[in-house]
Design a protein around this motif. Structure first.
Motif, short mmCIF file in Angstrom:
data_model
loop_
_atom_site.label_atom_id
_atom_site.label_comp_id
_atom_site.label_asym_id
_atom_site.label_seq_id
_atom_site.Cartn_x
_atom_site.Cartn_y
_atom_site.Cartn_z
N VAL A 19 0.80 -1.22 -0.06
CA VAL A 19 -0.04 0.02 0.00
C VAL A 19 0.96 1.10 0.11
CG1 VAL A 19 -1.69 1.38 1.39
CG2 VAL A 19 -1.94 -1.09 1.26
N LEU A 20 0.73 2.07 -0.86
CA LEU A 20 1.13 3.44 -0.80
C LEU A 20 0.53 4.44 -0.34
CD1 LEU A 20 3.71 5.25 -2.06
CD2 LEU A 20 2.46 5.57 -4.06
N ASN A 27 -5.21 11.88 -1.02
CA ASN A 27 -6.54 11.33 -0.53
C ASN A 27 -6.63 11.74 1.16
OD1 ASN A 27 -4.68 9.47 0.45
ND2 ASN A 27 -5.46 7.93 -1.07
N SER A 60 -11.69 9.26 -2.03
CA SER A 60 -10.50 9.41 -2.65
C SER A 60 -10.46 10.08 -4.11
CB SER A 60 -9.33 8.43 -2.07
OG SER A 60 -9.56 7.13 -2.44
N TYR A 99 -9.51 -3.30 -1.41
CA TYR A 99 -8.32 -3.86 -1.00
C TYR A 99 -7.52 -3.24 0.19
CZ TYR A 99 -3.37 -4.63 -2.02
OH TYR A 99 -2.13 -4.91 -1.80
N THR A 100 -7.61 -2.10 0.52
CA THR A 100 -6.73 -1.33 1.45
C THR A 100 -7.64 -1.56 2.93
OG1 THR A 100 -7.99 0.53 0.84
CG2 THR A 100 -5.51 0.57 0.44
N ASP A 124 -10.17 7.33 -11.02
CA ASP A 124 -10.00 6.89 -9.58
C ASP A 124 -8.54 7.43 -9.32
OD1 ASP A 124 -10.95 6.19 -7.23
OD2 ASP A 124 -11.16 4.07 -7.59
N ASP A 125 -8.20 7.39 -7.73
CA ASP A 125 -6.96 7.61 -7.46
C ASP A 125 -6.04 6.49 -7.54
OD1 ASP A 125 -8.48 6.00 -5.38
OD2 ASP A 125 -7.16 6.98 -3.72
N PHE A 126 -6.54 5.02 -7.23
CA PHE A 126 -5.41 4.03 -7.56
C PHE A 126 -6.29 2.98 -8.53
CE2 PHE A 126 -3.46 5.72 -3.95
CZ PHE A 126 -1.95 5.11 -4.09
N ALA A 128 -5.72 -0.90 -8.29
CA ALA A 128 -4.93 -1.99 -7.61
C ALA A 128 -5.57 -3.57 -7.91
CB ALA A 128 -5.30 -1.87 -6.11
N ASN A 129 -6.54 -3.84 -7.66
CA ASN A 129 -7.18 -5.19 -8.13
C ASN A 129 -8.37 -4.73 -9.04
OD1 ASN A 129 -5.36 -7.17 -7.13
ND2 ASN A 129 -6.08 -6.45 -5.21
N GLY A 130 -8.72 -3.72 -9.17
CA GLY A 130 -9.70 -3.44 -10.13
C GLY A 130 -11.34 -3.33 -9.64
N GLN A 131 -11.24 -3.55 -8.36
CA GLN A 131 -12.89 -3.92 -7.64
C GLN A 131 -13.41 -2.47 -7.89
OE1 GLN A 131 -13.89 -7.10 -6.98
NE2 GLN A 131 -11.84 -7.16 -8.17
N ALA A 132 -13.10 -1.41 -7.56
CA ALA A 132 -13.59 -0.04 -7.50
C ALA A 132 -14.36 0.23 -8.99
CB ALA A 132 -12.95 1.06 -7.19
N LYS A 156 -0.80 0.52 -9.69
CA LYS A 156 -0.02 -0.60 -9.21
C LYS A 156 0.03 -1.76 -10.31
CE LYS A 156 -1.71 -0.64 -5.03
NZ LYS A 156 -1.90 -1.04 -3.77
P1 5GP Z 1 -9.11 -1.79 -6.42
O1 5GP Z 1 -10.50 -1.73 -6.24
O2 5GP Z 1 -8.38 -1.17 -7.60
O3 5GP Z 1 -8.45 -3.00 -5.84
O4 5GP Z 1 -8.70 -0.47 -5.41
C1 5GP Z 1 -8.96 0.61 -5.72
C2 5GP Z 1 -9.08 1.47 -4.47
O5 5GP Z 1 -8.21 1.15 -3.21
C3 5GP Z 1 -8.84 2.76 -4.64
O6 5GP Z 1 -9.62 3.64 -4.91
C4 5GP Z 1 -8.11 3.41 -3.25
O7 5GP Z 1 -9.06 4.03 -2.48
C5 5GP Z 1 -7.59 2.13 -2.71
N1 5GP Z 1 -6.18 1.56 -2.87
C6 5GP Z 1 -5.77 0.74 -3.58
N2 5GP Z 1 -4.39 0.49 -3.57
C7 5GP Z 1 -4.09 1.55 -2.69
C8 5GP Z 1 -2.91 2.04 -2.21
O8 5GP Z 1 -1.82 1.43 -2.42
N3 5GP Z 1 -3.01 3.31 -1.48
C9 5GP Z 1 -3.82 4.00 -1.03
N4 5GP Z 1 -3.77 4.76 -0.74
N5 5GP Z 1 -5.10 3.27 -1.62
C10 5GP Z 1 -5.30 2.23 -2.36
#
Ligand code: 5GP
Length: 200
Positions: A19-20, A27, A60, A99-100, A124-126, A128-132, A156
């Protein structure tokens, strides 16, 4: 985007679990000058697309989404998160695993703010696994709207979100692409298009 990479190098903190933390400019505390550049860059990249609406998820995604909406001169809608949701007829809803935070949230957008006429850019801000993003795409499909593309501030690349979107031929543009975290430092991939070197 060099300016963003530089800021991540200076102010980002790598936490356990890949996590960054970027709460000093993205955010939690928000740097509006940097976000204005982020918005302009997304607008420049998707300039030939007939965007009518920007979609994101609270909280965020709101800052980069609003500056992107300002650059396009279109309205911005953020999905609201709820622990649970009593299904209401006036809302589109989906379920997103965070994810976080390691919890599932329902996300919801009022039907009156998204229609079949809309051509949507997700910001979106990040990634990661694409769920959002998947949750937002689900809502766009429910509305019968059209998805034009996805703009991500920080991707990422070693997590599976990008692969999921690439498989479905969804155009994704990320401003900073992280290849890995090594010894507590951020390692970026090569830039994917002619960057804004002059801004750095
Ligand atoms: P995903 O749905 O792609 O797994 O994750 C997206 C959401 O998780 C982002 O909108 C963000 O809020 C949060 N997120 C995922 N990875 C990170 C990270 O490394 N740092 C932070 N601050 N938020 C993250």
């Amino acid at each position: 985007m060099k300016l963003l990479e530089q800021r991540i190098r200076e102010d980002g903190q790598v936490l356990p679990g890949d996590v960054l933390k970027v709460d000093s400019f993205l955010n939690h505390q928000v740097d509006p000058e940097l976000m204005a550049e982020v918005g302009k860059e997304f607008q420049r990249h998707f300039a030939d697309q007939p965007v009518t609406k920007i979609l994101t998820v609270e909280s965020s995604g709101i800052a980069p989404a609003v500056f992107t909406g300002y650059a396009f001169k279109v309205l911005v809608v953020f999905a609201r998160k709820h622990k649970s949701v009593t299904l209401k007829e006036d809302m589109f809803t989906s379920v997103v695993y965070s994810y976080t935070k390691k919890v599932s949230n329902h996300i919801a957008i009022a039907r009156k703010f998204l229609s079949a006429d809309d051509k949507v850019l997700i910001i979106d801000d990040f990634l990661a696994n694409g769920q959002a993003v998947e949750g937002l795409i689900d809502i766009i499909n429910q509305a019968g709207a059209q998805l034009l593309g996805v703009g991500i501030v920080i991707e990422k690349t070693f997590q599976k979100g990008r692969q999921l979107l690439d498989k479905r031929d969804i155009p994704v543009y990320s401003l900073a692409r992280i290849k890995e975290f090594k010894d507590g430092q951020v390692v970026f991939t090569e830039e994917q298009e002619n960057p804004d070197g002059a801004e750095a």
